[in-house]
Scaffold this motif. Structure first.
Motif, short mmCIF file in Angstrom:
data_model
loop_
_atom_site.label_atom_id
_atom_site.label_comp_id
_atom_site.label_asym_id
_atom_site.label_seq_id
_atom_site.Cartn_x
_atom_site.Cartn_y
_atom_site.Cartn_z
N THR A 7 -3.15 0.09 3.06
CA THR A 7 -3.16 1.18 2.08
C THR A 7 -4.43 1.99 2.29
O THR A 7 -5.50 1.45 2.59
N GLN A 36 3.17 8.76 3.11
CA GLN A 36 1.95 9.31 2.54
C GLN A 36 2.31 10.40 1.55
O GLN A 36 3.33 11.07 1.68
N ASN A 44 -2.80 9.41 -0.48
CA ASN A 44 -2.36 8.03 -0.65
C ASN A 44 -1.39 7.72 0.49
O ASN A 44 -0.39 8.41 0.66
N MET A 46 0.61 4.40 2.70
CA MET A 46 0.94 2.99 2.87
C MET A 46 1.64 2.84 4.20
O MET A 46 2.56 3.62 4.52
#
Length: 90
Positions: A7, A36, A44, A46
């Motif tokens: 993350t 994202q 953010n 992952m």
């Protein structure tokens, strides 16, 4: 297959995905899935990765990614898939 969940969170800027993905590619770590989003200027991401054929062990990759995050101004966490699943089980 040794899967891990990575993350990445921080203020959005150019080069975040490139920095993380270049590190992964340089170390033989395959990206299996990635997503994202950017909300109100915050990035953010992952990613689920396969470390089976990676050049480094999990602990070293995790430390390297934390250092990389500091260099590019984001927070990066790397967790083994089984730990991630247990932490997020309802």
């Amino acid at each position: 297959m040794k899967k891990c969940v990575i993350t990445v969170v921080g203020k959005d800027k150019v080069g975040i995905i490139a920095g993380v993905c270049n590190y992964l590619a340089d170390n033989g770590i395959n990206v299996l899935d990635i997503s994202q989003t950017i909300r109100d200027g915050f990035f953010n991401m992952m990613a689920i990765v396969d470390m089976e054929n990676g050049a480094k062990k999990f602990d070293e990759v995790s430390r390297d990614l934390e250092v990389l995050g500091g260099e590019i101004g984001v927070t990066i966490h790397c967790q083994r898939e089984e730990i991630f699943e247990k932490m997020h089980r309802l």
